[in-house]
Structures are given as C-alpha cells and as structure tokens.
Write an enzyme that holds these catalytic residues in place. Structure first.
Site, PDB file in Angstrom:
ATOM      1  CE  LYS A 134      -3.171   2.463   3.133  1.00 19.43           C
ATOM      2  NZ  LYS A 134      -4.205   2.337   4.155  1.00 19.43           N
TER       3      LYS A 134
HETATM    4  C1  R5P Z   1      -1.607   4.590   8.654  1.00 15.67           C
HETATM    5  O1  R5P Z   1      -0.746   5.062   8.156  1.00 15.67           O
HETATM    6  C2  R5P Z   1      -2.627   3.639   8.220  1.00 15.67           C
HETATM    7  O2  R5P Z   1      -2.349   2.897   7.160  1.00 15.67           O
HETATM    8  C3  R5P Z   1      -3.926   4.215   8.379  1.00 15.67           C
HETATM    9  O3  R5P Z   1      -4.376   4.332   9.639  1.00 15.67           O
HETATM   10  C4  R5P Z   1      -4.922   4.175   7.334  1.00 15.67           C
HETATM   11  O4  R5P Z   1      -4.940   3.001   6.660  1.00 15.67           O
HETATM   12  C5  R5P Z   1      -4.875   5.405   6.502  1.00 15.67           C
HETATM   13  O5  R5P Z   1      -5.977   5.526   5.664  1.00 15.67           O
HETATM   14  P1  R5P Z   1      -6.348   6.928   4.993  1.00 15.67           P
HETATM   15  O6  R5P Z   1      -5.078   7.683   4.844  1.00 15.67           O
HETATM   16  O7  R5P Z   1      -6.957   6.585   3.676  1.00 15.67           O
HETATM   17  O8  R5P Z   1      -7.312   7.609   5.894  1.00 15.67           O
END
Ligand code: R5P
Length: 303
Positions: A205
């Site tokens: 990711k």
């Molecule tokens: C942190 O870095 C994590 O991956 C998250 O808490 C989360 O998955 C971030 O998702 P978004 O940036 O789309 O809110």
C-alpha cells in the site's frame, strides 16, 4: 556500493510502463508461484474478474485513537462494510465491533507501539500470527518506515511477519509510511515499494504521486494499492483514484476519503466504479452526487 535510482525527472524509457509484467498461472502480479492458500486469500481481497480491490481502511485508532468519523464504528462504519471488497482494521475493532457473520475479507493491522505523541517509526509487531489465523484473516499488514528513524526495525518487523505469513499461507501487505520530513515523490515511492516487495511483501500500500506514478507501479513486482490520505474534496479523491488505477495500481485502500465524506456509501460506490469499471472521475462524481441526493431526499421523506 551499488548505484541508487538515478532516474532524472525527465522521463526515460527504463520502466517499460506500457509492457505489463507477465503473471503466468494466476491473475495477480507476482503471485504466480505462491501456494494455494495464499492465492485463495489474495483472490478474496482482489476481485479475480478485474484484478482489483476497493479496501476500506479503518485502522487509524491503533496510533491516533478515535479519529474523526471513526468515533462510533458500530454505528457509522459497520453499515458500510458490506460495500467494501476488503477491510483493513485492528483485532480490537474486529473482535469488539465487527459481526462475525460478515464475510468480507480482513486485512489485519499487526504493527503498533507509538501513539501520535511519539516517534511513529518506533513500531514493533503487535499481533502473533496465531491470532491472525484464529481470526481467519485474509492478509496481515504493517507499516514500513523507509528513511525513518527506526527504518531497520520496521523492515525487520516486515520480514518476520512475511515469514510467519508464509508458514500460515497468509499474505502480507506492507504499508509504506511517509514521515513528516520525507517527500512523497516517485523516486522515494519506487525505493520504498521495491524494498517491501524484494523482502517478501505480497502486496504494497503506498501513496499516489502526481508525477511518474506509473514508474512506481512498473518497478514494483507485486500489486500496489493506493493509500487515500488526508480528506480531499470528493472529485479530487476520485480523480486521484482514477489516475492511480490508470497508472497501474491494483486498487485502493481508502479511509478518511470515504468515512469523512458527506455520503460515505455514495463515495464507496463511486470509488468502486472508478476501480473496477474504469469510470472517469467526472462521471463517478456525478454518480456520487446522485446517490447522495437520493439519500437526502429519502431521509427527508422519512422525517
Ligand atoms: C496509517 O498510516 C494507516 O495505514 C492508516 O491508519 C490508514 O490506513 C490510513 O488511511 P487513509 O489515509 O486513507 O485515511
């Protein structure tokens, strides 16, 4: 010392972005030689018909507590869950709040330690693989802080999780974390994603970058899912998702841009059209507006 990535900002034909990597025997990039259990779990996360996924990320509480939009996951997020291809969350939320009858695949957050009050790269593995097996998850995940203060430890966390995952047949999704001082450009993202894949992550990711994102996906031998990041206006978020997909991402893993939207369900549906059907951003935004207005009218009718 081997030379680092020396690609100049002016695009060179080093990455052959127009030639997809061959995936003999399996629909997912880089997964052809994995065992049956791994492939089966990956096929729950990535739709075999499109090779793509729309993941809903709600794991923010593991380091920042009750994030805006996630104050009451039982009330505001559980109704959204059936619309996602997969859910990224912690075991605490899974056990306390997610109905076990929900059959959406789970990507389990397995790192933790520091809160937002401390140095974030100072993470450890925070879940035993046995618990991931017990919870019947489809993948495990953790943060990797390339260039961060505790870079080596976070990479070591990842390799240990990958080893444990390989023993259990559970894929690992590495999340390339960007610290406050690191630039999210293609050069950095190529470095971070490639390290994660080389050291065994089955998918990665990472963030979108406006310039040369296709070189990030092309130089990473496993699928990349685009991270959402800070809340953007809906049209901008849909445009970012569209551009990432068109430049080789195998899906998205979005949190705040879904659950902080005025109409999270409408946004989920619009993102799914962009990801699985290559819908253009403007058309997806129109769909979002239509669904949002329908819901508003219905709520008004019901008083
Ligand atoms: C942190 O870095 C994590 O991956 C998250 O808490 C989360 O998955 C971030 O998702 P978004 O940036 O789309 O809110």
């Amino acid at each position: 010392m081997p030379e680092a990535d020396t690609t100049k900002p002016t695009k060179q034909k080093l990455y052959y972005e127009h030639i997809p990597q061959a995936t003999p025997g399996f629909f997912l990039k880089g997964a052809g030689s994995l065992d049956w259990g791994m492939k089966n779990r990956l096929s729950r996360i990535f739709n075999p018909a499109t090779g793509r996924t729309v993941m809903l990320a709600i794991d923010h509480g593991y380091f920042q507590g009750p994030t805006t939009g996630l104050e009451r996951i039982d009330l505001n997020i559980v109704p959204l869950m059936p619309m996602a291809d997969a859910l990224m969350l912690t075991r605490g939320i899974l056990r306390t709040t997610v109905p076990p009858a929900l059959t959406r695949p789970i990507v389990l957050r397995c790192s933790g330690g520091p809160s937002i009050l401390k140095e974030l790269s100072d993470e450890e593995l925070a879940v035993d693989i046995e618990d991931a097996i017990r919870l019947n998850v489809s993948a495990v995940t953790l943060q990797v802080f390339i260039g961060g203060e505790f870079e080596t430890r976070s990479v070591h966390n990842m390799t240990r999780l990958v080893d444990a995952g390989l023993r259990a047949g559970i894929p690992t999704m590495a999340v390339t974390a960007v610290g406050k001082t690191l630039t999210r450009d293609a050069k950095y993202l190529r470095l971070a994603c490639r390290i994660c894949a080389e050291l065994g992550a089955q998918f990665v990711k990472t963030y979108f970058c406006p310039e040369e994102f296709e070189t990030v996906t092309a130089s990473c031998p496993v699928p990349i899912v685009m991270a959402g990041g800070t809340k953007l206006p809906e049209l901008d978020a849909l445009t970012m998702a569209y551009n990432a997909i068109q430049q080789g991402a195998s899906g998205v893993d979005m949190g705040r841009n879904i659950f902080q939207s005025d109409a999270p369900k409408a946004m989920m549906q619009a993102v799914a059209k962009v990801v699985h059907e290559n819908m253009k951003p403007k058309a997806a935004f129109d769909l979002y507006e239509t669904l949002k207005n329908q819901k508003a009218k219905k709520s008004k009718r019901n008083g």
